[in-house]
Design a protein around this motif. Sequence first.
Motif, PDB file in Angstrom:
ATOM      1  N   LYS A 166       0.831  -1.206   0.000  1.00 10.58           N
ATOM      2  CA  LYS A 166       0.000   0.000   0.000  1.00 10.58           C
ATOM      3  C   LYS A 166       0.866   1.257   0.000  1.00 10.58           C
ATOM      4  CE  LYS A 166      -4.197  -1.800   2.176  1.00 10.58           C
ATOM      5  NZ  LYS A 166      -5.100  -1.757   3.357  1.00 10.58           N
ATOM      6  N   TRP A 167       1.874   1.287   0.860  1.00 13.21           N
ATOM      7  CA  TRP A 167       2.769   2.449   0.915  1.00 13.21           C
ATOM      8  C   TRP A 167       3.573   2.586  -0.375  1.00 13.21           C
ATOM      9  CZ3 TRP A 167       2.385   6.263   4.244  1.00 13.21           C
ATOM     10  CH2 TRP A 167       1.760   6.035   5.473  1.00 13.21           C
ATOM     11  N   PHE A 168       4.043   1.459  -0.879  1.00 12.42           N
ATOM     12  CA  PHE A 168       4.852   1.497  -2.098  1.00 12.42           C
ATOM     13  C   PHE A 168       4.024   1.955  -3.290  1.00 12.42           C
ATOM     14  CE2 PHE A 168       6.351  -0.820  -5.924  1.00 12.42           C
ATOM     15  CZ  PHE A 168       7.499  -0.081  -6.133  1.00 12.42           C
ATOM     16  N   SER A 169       2.779   1.483  -3.397  1.00 12.35           N
ATOM     17  CA  SER A 169       1.916   1.882  -4.513  1.00 12.35           C
ATOM     18  C   SER A 169       1.657   3.379  -4.504  1.00 12.35           C
ATOM     19  CB  SER A 169       0.593   1.115  -4.460  1.00 12.35           C
ATOM     20  OG  SER A 169       0.798  -0.260  -4.700  1.00 12.35           O
ATOM     21  N   ALA A 170       1.432   3.941  -3.309  1.00  8.44           N
ATOM     22  CA  ALA A 170       1.189   5.383  -3.197  1.00  8.44           C
ATOM     23  C   ALA A 170       2.416   6.181  -3.629  1.00  8.44           C
ATOM     24  CB  ALA A 170       0.799   5.734  -1.763  1.00  8.44           C
ATOM     25  N   ALA A 171       3.600   5.749  -3.155  1.00  5.26           N
ATOM     26  CA  ALA A 171       4.835   6.447  -3.526  1.00  5.26           C
ATOM     27  C   ALA A 171       5.110   6.305  -5.025  1.00  5.26           C
ATOM     28  CB  ALA A 171       6.005   5.887  -2.719  1.00  5.26           C
ATOM     29  N   SER A 172       4.871   5.111  -5.562  1.00  8.19           N
ATOM     30  CA  SER A 172       5.101   4.867  -6.990  1.00  8.19           C
ATOM     31  C   SER A 172       4.202   5.744  -7.853  1.00  8.19           C
ATOM     32  CB  SER A 172       4.842   3.395  -7.326  1.00  8.19           C
ATOM     33  OG  SER A 172       5.749   2.555  -6.664  1.00  8.19           O
ATOM     34  N   LEU A 173       2.952   5.877  -7.445  1.00  9.21           N
ATOM     35  CA  LEU A 173       2.000   6.671  -8.216  1.00  9.21           C
ATOM     36  C   LEU A 173       2.495   8.099  -8.380  1.00  9.21           C
ATOM     37  CD1 LEU A 173      -0.788   6.868  -9.573  1.00  9.21           C
ATOM     38  CD2 LEU A 173      -1.733   7.449  -7.338  1.00  9.21           C
TER      39      LEU A 173
END
Length: 475
Positions: A166-173
């Motif tokens: 979840k954290w990685f997806s937000a940062a990636s976006l």
Amino acid sequence: MLKKSNGGMYVKVETRSIEYVPENERHGKARDLFPIWFGANMNITTLVSGALPIMLGLNLFWSIVAIIIGALIGAIFMASHSVQGPRLGIPQMIQSRAQFGVIGAIIPLFLVMFIYLGFFASNTLLAAQTIGDILPIGQTWNIIFIGAICFVVALYGYDLIHKVQKWFSAASLVLFLIMTVIVFLLPVPAEQWVSSEFNLSAFLLSVSIAVTWQLSYAPYVADYSRYLPTNTPPKQTFWYSYSGTVIGAVWMMALGAVLTIAIPNFADNTGGNLAGLFGSFAIIMFVLIIFGQLAINVFNLYGAFMSSITTIEPFFKFRVTPKVRFAFLLVITIVATGLCILGQGNFLDFFLNFIFFMSYFLIPWTSINLVDYYVLRSGEYSVKDIFDLNGKYGKVNWIASFAFVASIVVEIPFVNASFYVGPIANLLDGADLAWAVGLFLPAALYYFPMKRKLSRSDAPLEANVLGGMNEVEEV
């Protein structure tokens, strides 16, 4: 598991492995699957796969069209596997026992283990190369460092993986939105965007790459939905998984294709070239790239752990305690890291060989599993018998085993890989249609004889999926 303590959170090693997850331990929403599969694609391994259509001779227009078509097709099967998780409450590959038999399932399990190890090696090599751009450490030590971090996260398991994604997806976006703007401002020859230059064989081969990329998630996709409540709507499970993986994969592959044209020798140092576009803020992208490779490698270790337990369990009944989990994962991590150290060299050649080699074995398994689940049994299984060597699914289902092996054999003439080109692929000017053969042939070879076998059975077609659950909570 993640639990609350005095208002905070602490992490506990997951207590479940391949056994059924009872309803009182189910948690989460279908929407939690979007960041899992979006984040799984937001890495430079996906980016590199987007470079392959360009290397095969397509221009940007046809490369991106092939990527989109392949992702849309392949994700149908991937997301269909995801639906199985909440319904059955068990990991993906152990479900194969219902088709292949408790012992027969070892055949696809053994092959899937190579898939996990191969992707672990390719992801690790790219991450190690990226770390080497920012730290004066030898690549071998970088590989060992990456393996150690992945081991720790995989050890803690399901809930920590979901939280990290979840954290990685937000940062990636956020960062890849900025990156996309930067990339599409790079100079690209106008002829790269015209539709007139079309090579059918390269196009079909590129579609195959994108299809196979999605199908590569099939052996472990239900692992990350099996803790969802049984009443989770199947449509939601499907569409959150489907949209997450399609958006993430198409985005990254398209960027990879553009960057391959815009930056000479981009694939020689993917991470360094990508981070360099951020100028003085390159360190932020370096961190995200490394984190992305670590995140997807955790999937591979976690899946390899599940598959190894599933392979051994029919012969040696044992409880997977945290100590047993630690030991299994440690051995798997050592083997995977060792193979990665030995495999240092020309990464792109290795990856191209591997992605095709993998597809020829994986696709027939997907076909058999989905035909059995959706067409023959309508999702109704006796989970108790999946864990019983003498249960209704038997030791070996020769129908499934024959369909699986025969389909792989028939695929061979259609293969177009760097290490072998089949005679039919040659006749088609290099077009690789092995993936289509691998989807449709095993479906027919399995469906018709298996339907007759089930119709002759005196017992009801299948027990209710919840029948006998109390007997399988402990394996």
